[in-house]
Design a protein around this motif. Structure first.
Motif, PDB file in Angstrom:
ATOM      1  N   ILE A 162      10.488  44.101  48.244  1.00  0.00           N
ATOM      2  CA  ILE A 162       9.298  43.266  48.391  1.00  0.00           C
ATOM      3  C   ILE A 162       9.240  41.854  48.204  1.00  0.00           C
ATOM      4  CG2 ILE A 162       8.269  43.699  46.053  1.00  0.00           C
ATOM      5  CD1 ILE A 162       5.547  44.355  47.345  1.00  0.00           C
ATOM      6  N   SER A 163       8.567  41.139  48.835  1.00  0.00           N
ATOM      7  CA  SER A 163       8.503  39.527  48.531  1.00  0.00           C
ATOM      8  C   SER A 163       7.217  39.180  48.879  1.00  0.00           C
ATOM      9  CB  SER A 163       9.818  38.998  49.441  1.00  0.00           C
ATOM     10  OG  SER A 163       9.595  39.300  50.839  1.00  0.00           O
ATOM     11  N   LEU A 164       7.005  37.843  48.782  1.00  0.00           N
ATOM     12  CA  LEU A 164       5.908  37.023  49.197  1.00  0.00           C
ATOM     13  C   LEU A 164       5.839  36.997  50.725  1.00  0.00           C
ATOM     14  CD1 LEU A 164       5.554  33.959  46.782  1.00  0.00           C
ATOM     15  CD2 LEU A 164       4.253  36.204  46.661  1.00  0.00           C
ATOM     16  N   ALA A 165       7.021  36.917  51.568  1.00  0.00           N
ATOM     17  CA  ALA A 165       6.762  37.100  52.834  1.00  0.00           C
ATOM     18  C   ALA A 165       6.627  38.514  53.185  1.00  0.00           C
ATOM     19  CB  ALA A 165       8.236  36.532  53.478  1.00  0.00           C
ATOM     20  N   ASN A 166       6.795  39.388  52.605  1.00  0.00           N
ATOM     21  CA  ASN A 166       6.653  40.901  53.036  1.00  0.00           C
ATOM     22  C   ASN A 166       6.133  41.371  51.781  1.00  0.00           C
ATOM     23  OD1 ASN A 166       6.852  43.430  54.572  1.00  0.00           O
ATOM     24  ND2 ASN A 166       8.575  43.931  53.321  1.00  0.00           N
ATOM     25  N   LEU A 254      12.922  58.490  40.771  1.00  0.00           N
ATOM     26  CA  LEU A 254      12.883  57.190  40.306  1.00  0.00           C
ATOM     27  C   LEU A 254      13.109  56.268  41.768  1.00  0.00           C
ATOM     28  CD1 LEU A 254      13.288  54.975  37.682  1.00  0.00           C
ATOM     29  CD2 LEU A 254      15.589  55.389  38.102  1.00  0.00           C
ATOM     30  N   LEU A 255      12.173  55.365  41.724  1.00  0.00           N
ATOM     31  CA  LEU A 255      12.278  54.198  42.839  1.00  0.00           C
ATOM     32  C   LEU A 255      12.521  52.675  42.355  1.00  0.00           C
ATOM     33  CD1 LEU A 255       8.852  55.307  44.737  1.00  0.00           C
ATOM     34  CD2 LEU A 255      11.391  56.038  45.047  1.00  0.00           C
ATOM     35  N   ALA A 256      13.274  52.145  42.848  1.00  0.00           N
ATOM     36  CA  ALA A 256      13.640  50.724  42.462  1.00  0.00           C
ATOM     37  C   ALA A 256      12.768  49.657  43.451  1.00  0.00           C
ATOM     38  CB  ALA A 256      15.266  50.359  42.627  1.00  0.00           C
ATOM     39  N   ILE A 257      12.119  48.976  42.822  1.00  0.00           N
ATOM     40  CA  ILE A 257      11.437  47.952  43.367  1.00  0.00           C
ATOM     41  C   ILE A 257      12.082  46.656  43.008  1.00  0.00           C
ATOM     42  CG2 ILE A 257       9.024  46.761  43.690  1.00  0.00           C
ATOM     43  CD1 ILE A 257       7.850  49.469  42.482  1.00  0.00           C
ATOM     44  N   ASN A 258      12.599  46.015  44.115  1.00  0.00           N
ATOM     45  CA  ASN A 258      13.299  44.838  44.294  1.00  0.00           C
ATOM     46  C   ASN A 258      12.508  43.732  44.576  1.00  0.00           C
ATOM     47  OD1 ASN A 258      15.625  46.274  43.306  1.00  0.00           O
ATOM     48  ND2 ASN A 258      16.478  46.293  45.301  1.00  0.00           N
ATOM     49  N   LEU A 259      12.092  42.692  43.626  1.00  0.00           N
ATOM     50  CA  LEU A 259      11.257  41.618  43.935  1.00  0.00           C
ATOM     51  C   LEU A 259      11.863  40.151  44.325  1.00  0.00           C
ATOM     52  CD1 LEU A 259       7.880  40.814  42.167  1.00  0.00           C
ATOM     53  CD2 LEU A 259       9.449  39.093  42.824  1.00  0.00           C
ATOM     54  N   THR A 260      11.806  39.861  45.475  1.00  0.00           N
ATOM     55  CA  THR A 260      12.459  38.649  45.957  1.00  0.00           C
ATOM     56  C   THR A 260      11.433  37.517  46.222  1.00  0.00           C
ATOM     57  OG1 THR A 260      14.266  39.887  46.855  1.00  0.00           O
ATOM     58  CG2 THR A 260      14.145  37.431  47.443  1.00  0.00           C
ATOM     59  N   VAL A 261      11.646  36.374  45.530  1.00  0.00           N
ATOM     60  CA  VAL A 261      10.667  35.275  45.659  1.00  0.00           C
ATOM     61  C   VAL A 261      11.050  34.289  46.669  1.00  0.00           C
ATOM     62  CG1 VAL A 261       9.506  33.350  44.420  1.00  0.00           C
ATOM     63  CG2 VAL A 261      10.291  35.375  43.263  1.00  0.00           C
TER      64      VAL A 261
END
Length: 261
Positions: A162-166, A254-261
């Motif tokens: 997930i990111s601000l673009a998505n 368990l789910l991983a949520i990878n946040l990219t700015v």
């Protein structure tokens, strides 16, 4: 005549009793006489619930289904590797190497093929000669390819990018109780970001979202919609979401949520 009939019936009854005692009749499922206990302890007849996440295999794009026990082990290994900093290739190898302890080099070779763009389609496996529709009938190299493909899909399904673009992403997981729907949203609030998780639960559950030293928990006692959120700094961070169904499966998802700015 009544006396003779009664005597005859008594003789026949006695002979039948002796015959039954000497040669007891068998149930349809018996081939020989079996002694059954007078009672069975409750613990030995307790039903063992099916593994809660087994239904997810039906959503994987595989030409041949994995045996239930192998899929369960593979799922557990992928869960352990989920938050590792290893690249995808080594993760795949570690996920399946215990299934083929004597063939590390072959696993490494096949893993390289699975990671290539042309090999990501199940068509590559289906074109292998003599492909059967049962895992036990596959050649070792085919079993490796199938296991690696399943591990790759599981790791991808367990990771939410997930990111601000998505800023919105949704994932569904099949359970023995129904479909679990997870929807993650990222919202910008000036210098802070807010990570929101919305869930549609098929049964009672406990959810825990954590990362960057913070965590939040929400629970439902029945099938319901549950949401939780965390404030997070505008930096690249990895978060985890644990979904536990106490009445369905002891091992949480368990789910991983990878946040990219």
């Amino acid at each position: 005549m009544p006396t003779v009939q009664e005597r005859f019936q008594a003789v026949i009854k006695r002979r039948l009793q002796i015959e039954i005692q000497n040669h007891p009749p068998l149930f349809p499922w018996e081939s020989q006489l079996v002694e059954y206990p007078e009672f069975v302890e409750e613990s030995s007849v307790a039903l063992v619930p099916a593994w809660g996440w087994l239904a997810q295999q039906s959503k994987l794009n595989l030409p041949v289904a994995l045996p239930d026990n192998i899929f369960q082990q593979l799922m557990e290994k992928c869960q352990l590797l989920l938050t590792s900093s290893l690249p995808l290739g080594p993760k795949l190898i570690q996920a399946v190497e215990s299934f083929f302890p004597e063939d590390y080099q072959s696993i490494n070779d096949v893993a390289g093929l699975v990671l290539r763009t042309a090999y990501r389609s199940v068509d590559a496996l289906e074109t292998m000669p003599n492909l059967q529709k049962d895992y036990s009938d596959l050649q070792p190299r085919q079993q490796m390819a199938l296991s690696l493909m399943a591990a790759k899909q599981l790791l991808e399904n367990l990771t939410l990018q997930i990111s601000l673009a998505n800023p919105v992403i949704e994932q569904q997981w099949q359970t023995n109780a129904g479909t679990l729907i997870i929807r993650v949203e990222l919202q910008s609030l000036g210098r802070l970001l807010k990570l929101r998780v919305h869930s549609e639960l098929p049964t009672a559950a406990v959810l825990k979202l954590q990362g960057n030293g913070n965590q939040t928990t929400a629970a439902s006692e029945d099938a319901d919609k549950v949401s939780l959120e965390l404030d997070c700094p505008p930096t690249n961070q990895n978060y985890t979401l644990a979904v536990e169904f106490p009445g369905l499966e002891q091992q949480p998802l368990l789910l991983a949520i990878n946040l990219t700015v």
